[in-house]
Design a protein around this motif. Structure first.
Motif, mmCIF file in Angstrom:
data_model
loop_
_atom_site.group_PDB
_atom_site.id
_atom_site.type_symbol
_atom_site.label_atom_id
_atom_site.label_comp_id
_atom_site.label_asym_id
_atom_site.label_seq_id
_atom_site.Cartn_x
_atom_site.Cartn_y
_atom_site.Cartn_z
ATOM 1 N N PHE A 1 15.707 4.242 -0.788
ATOM 2 C CA PHE A 1 14.520 3.665 -0.176
ATOM 3 C C PHE A 1 14.034 2.438 -0.940
ATOM 4 O O PHE A 1 14.427 2.193 -2.085
ATOM 5 C CB PHE A 1 13.391 4.696 -0.070
ATOM 6 N N TYR A 2 13.149 1.678 -0.286
ATOM 7 C CA TYR A 2 12.475 0.541 -0.889
ATOM 8 C C TYR A 2 10.980 0.815 -0.872
ATOM 9 O O TYR A 2 10.432 1.246 0.153
ATOM 10 C CB TYR A 2 12.779 -0.748 -0.120
ATOM 11 N N ARG A 3 10.304 0.533 -1.973
ATOM 12 C CA ARG A 3 8.869 0.751 -2.079
ATOM 13 C C ARG A 3 8.195 -0.544 -2.519
ATOM 14 O O ARG A 3 8.695 -1.244 -3.409
ATOM 15 C CB ARG A 3 8.564 1.859 -3.088
ATOM 16 N N GLN A 4 7.057 -0.860 -1.903
ATOM 17 C CA GLN A 4 6.317 -2.078 -2.242
ATOM 18 C C GLN A 4 4.821 -1.808 -2.104
ATOM 19 O O GLN A 4 4.389 -1.114 -1.181
ATOM 20 C CB GLN A 4 6.714 -3.219 -1.299
ATOM 21 N N GLN B 1 -2.719 9.028 3.677
ATOM 22 C CA GLN B 1 -1.377 8.549 3.960
ATOM 23 C C GLN B 1 -0.839 9.170 5.239
ATOM 24 O O GLN B 1 -1.215 10.274 5.636
ATOM 25 C CB GLN B 1 -0.430 8.822 2.794
ATOM 26 N N SER B 2 0.028 8.400 5.894
ATOM 27 C CA SER B 2 0.718 8.846 7.096
ATOM 28 C C SER B 2 2.195 8.533 6.940
ATOM 29 O O SER B 2 2.571 7.560 6.274
ATOM 30 C CB SER B 2 0.165 8.147 8.346
ATOM 31 N N ALA B 3 3.021 9.354 7.560
ATOM 32 C CA ALA B 3 4.463 9.149 7.488
ATOM 33 C C ALA B 3 5.100 9.593 8.786
ATOM 34 O O ALA B 3 4.577 10.464 9.492
ATOM 35 C CB ALA B 3 5.056 9.915 6.307
ATOM 36 N N VAL B 4 6.220 8.991 9.106
ATOM 37 C CA VAL B 4 7.033 9.421 10.240
ATOM 38 C C VAL B 4 8.480 9.490 9.773
ATOM 39 O O VAL B 4 8.963 8.593 9.084
ATOM 40 C CB VAL B 4 6.875 8.465 11.445
ATOM 41 N N PHE B 5 9.150 10.592 10.100
ATOM 42 C CA PHE B 5 10.537 10.804 9.715
ATOM 43 C C PHE B 5 11.364 11.118 10.955
ATOM 44 O O PHE B 5 10.889 11.794 11.884
ATOM 45 C CB PHE B 5 10.666 11.966 8.727
ATOM 46 N N ALA B 6 12.590 10.626 10.958
ATOM 47 C CA ALA B 6 13.537 10.973 12.014
ATOM 48 C C ALA B 6 14.178 12.310 11.672
ATOM 49 O O ALA B 6 14.736 12.474 10.581
ATOM 50 C CB ALA B 6 14.604 9.889 12.142
ATOM 51 N N GLY C 1 12.777 7.501 7.024
ATOM 52 C CA GLY C 1 11.349 7.592 7.266
ATOM 53 C C GLY C 1 10.575 6.387 6.774
ATOM 54 O O GLY C 1 11.104 5.509 6.074
ATOM 55 N N LEU C 2 9.308 6.360 7.149
ATOM 56 C CA LEU C 2 8.363 5.329 6.725
ATOM 57 C C LEU C 2 7.083 6.028 6.295
ATOM 58 O O LEU C 2 6.543 6.854 7.032
ATOM 59 C CB LEU C 2 8.062 4.362 7.879
ATOM 60 N N ARG C 3 6.603 5.697 5.079
ATOM 61 C CA ARG C 3 5.368 6.286 4.569
ATOM 62 C C ARG C 3 4.400 5.175 4.183
ATOM 63 O O ARG C 3 4.735 4.257 3.437
ATOM 64 C CB ARG C 3 5.673 7.171 3.354
ATOM 65 N N LEU C 4 3.171 5.252 4.726
ATOM 66 C CA LEU C 4 2.112 4.289 4.429
ATOM 67 C C LEU C 4 0.967 5.017 3.746
ATOM 68 O O LEU C 4 0.466 6.019 4.274
ATOM 69 C CB LEU C 4 1.597 3.630 5.711
ATOM 70 N N ARG C 5 0.552 4.520 2.605
ATOM 71 C CA ARG C 5 -0.540 5.137 1.847
ATOM 72 C C ARG C 5 -1.601 4.091 1.538
ATOM 73 O O ARG C 5 -1.282 2.989 1.072
ATOM 74 C CB ARG C 5 -0.017 5.767 0.559
ATOM 75 N N GLY D 1 12.984 4.004 4.132
ATOM 76 C CA GLY D 1 14.370 4.312 3.822
ATOM 77 C C GLY D 1 14.657 5.792 3.975
ATOM 78 O O GLY D 1 14.008 6.483 4.765
ATOM 79 N N ARG D 2 15.613 6.291 3.196
ATOM 80 C CA ARG D 2 15.932 7.717 3.197
ATOM 81 C C ARG D 2 15.297 8.380 1.984
ATOM 82 O O ARG D 2 15.448 7.922 0.852
ATOM 83 C CB ARG D 2 17.449 7.929 3.187
ATOM 84 N N MET D 3 14.594 9.492 2.244
ATOM 85 C CA MET D 3 13.877 10.184 1.169
ATOM 86 C C MET D 3 13.501 11.576 1.652
ATOM 87 O O MET D 3 13.387 11.815 2.856
ATOM 88 C CB MET D 3 12.623 9.405 0.783
#
Length: 346
Positions: free
Chosen positions: A45-48, A115-120, A101-105, A60-62
């Motif tokens: 994954f990438y985090r910023q 925080q919210s997240a969505v995963f496939a 997935g995508l996680r926003l905090r 990314g994948r996590m």
């Protein structure tokens, strides 16, 4: 971040403790065994961070439990490791399983965040030999939301973690007992009712309550952790765990840790009733009959450990576990397990 894991070995929970005729409820006396023995991408994954670190983004994948309902794995028994919903739903995966997935905090302050997240949901990633593959087909999405409070209480600024969250899966799920007419499907011969989506929630409370020698890095912490899942589709409708850890109890061993916890993993009464009806249809009541389906209700676990750190990079952690109704079946003998966890971090 890229993390690749490889697991090999056998799980004595399956080999020596539980009844092989009973479906696993996701518990194990060896948490490191979980999800089979194979190579996997655990992190890719990438985090910023943006806006003066108020917005935190990961893509990314996590594992889902890395950031949401994050509990850690100080104990050896899987009942006390990671996000609770991962053992109840079949759609939530902790370490070492990763999903796209995508996680926003959003950090409102040093103490509060949301925080919210969505995963496939990609079940192929769970299967043996598929852990390093890309592009597996998506079956549905899992949506997660959490509010966190991270206070530092009192004059000693004792840290705490308070989490409240919920999840929703957009996928279809079968009822644990009933058909479309509201009758037990195992009796009617009709397919189990199909529900649109599934849901659940969790609560985690953890607070350091004192210090040793005035150092906030040493001292006892109490925790209470529970989750609930919908009665229609979840095989496990709730789990609850409670316990404590204590770092640096002895002045001569400031980094050593003691821990004790108890847990209850409760099976959905609909699932239990289906097993009872299956035995009635087969006309069997003798547990030793090969056709008998062990009836699962709840598993109770307790663990006590002492984490000895001869150096900052080495952990030797002997422990004692006790299981009542292993696998949720009261016909199975209780089990006492001695464990030793060794961890080297360089």
């Amino acid at each position: 971040k890229i993390t690749i894991t490889s697991r090999y070995g056998k799980d004595i929970t399956v080999d020596r403790i539980t009844d092989p005729r009973a479906r696993s409820i996701g518990s194990s006396v060896q948490e490191i065994y979980g999800f089979g023995q194979t190579w996997r991408f655990t992190h890719l994954f990438y985090r910023q961070q943006f806006l003066d670190k108020k917005l935190d983004v990961k893509i990314g994948r996590m594992p889902m439990g890395d950031d949401v309902d994050a509990f850690g794995c100080s104990f050896v028994n899987l009942a006390f490791c990671g996000a609770l919903a991962a053992r109840a739903t079949g759609i939530w995966f902790n370490w070492p399983i990763s999903q796209y997935g995508l996680r926003l905090r959003w950090n409102f302050s040093p103490e509060w965040y949301a925080q919210s997240a969505v995963f496939a949901f990609q079940p192929k990633h769970v299967e043996h030999g598929n852990g390093l593959k890309f592009g597996e087909s998506r079956k549905s999405n899992v949506y997660l939301n959490e509010i966190g409070y991270l206070p530092k209480l009192g004059e000693q600024k004792l840290p705490g973690t308070y989490l409240l969250g919920a999840y929703y899966s957009s996928g279809m799920a079968r009822d644990q007992l009933y058909d479309d007419n509201g009758d037990p499907a195992i009796l009617s011969g009709e397919p189990l009712r199909v529900h649109s989506g599934r849901h659940g929630a969790w609560l985690m409370l953890k607070q350091q309550v004192a210090t040793h020698g005035g150092s906030v890095k040493r001292g006892p912490s109490l925790f209470l952790h529970l989750s609930g899942n919908d009665q229609d589709t979840a095989r496990m409708d709730y789990q609850i765990q409670a316990g404590f850890t204590d770092v640096g109890l002895f002045d001569a061993r400031p980094q050593d840790e003691i821990g004790f916890a108890v847990s209850k993993m409760h099976l959905n009464s609909r699932y239990t009733r289906r097993q009872e009806l299956q035995n009635e249809l087969r006309g069997v009541s003798d547990y030793d009959d090969p056709l008998y389906q062990p009836v699962q209700t709840a598993e109770y676990a307790a663990e006590l450990f002492y984490g000895y750190k001869p150096s900052p990079w080495l952990l030797l952690q002997p422990g004692l576990q006790y299981l009542h109704q292993p696998g949720g079946t009261d016909e199975v003998d209780d089990a006492t397990v001695l464990s030793l966890k060794i961890s080297a971090t360089f």
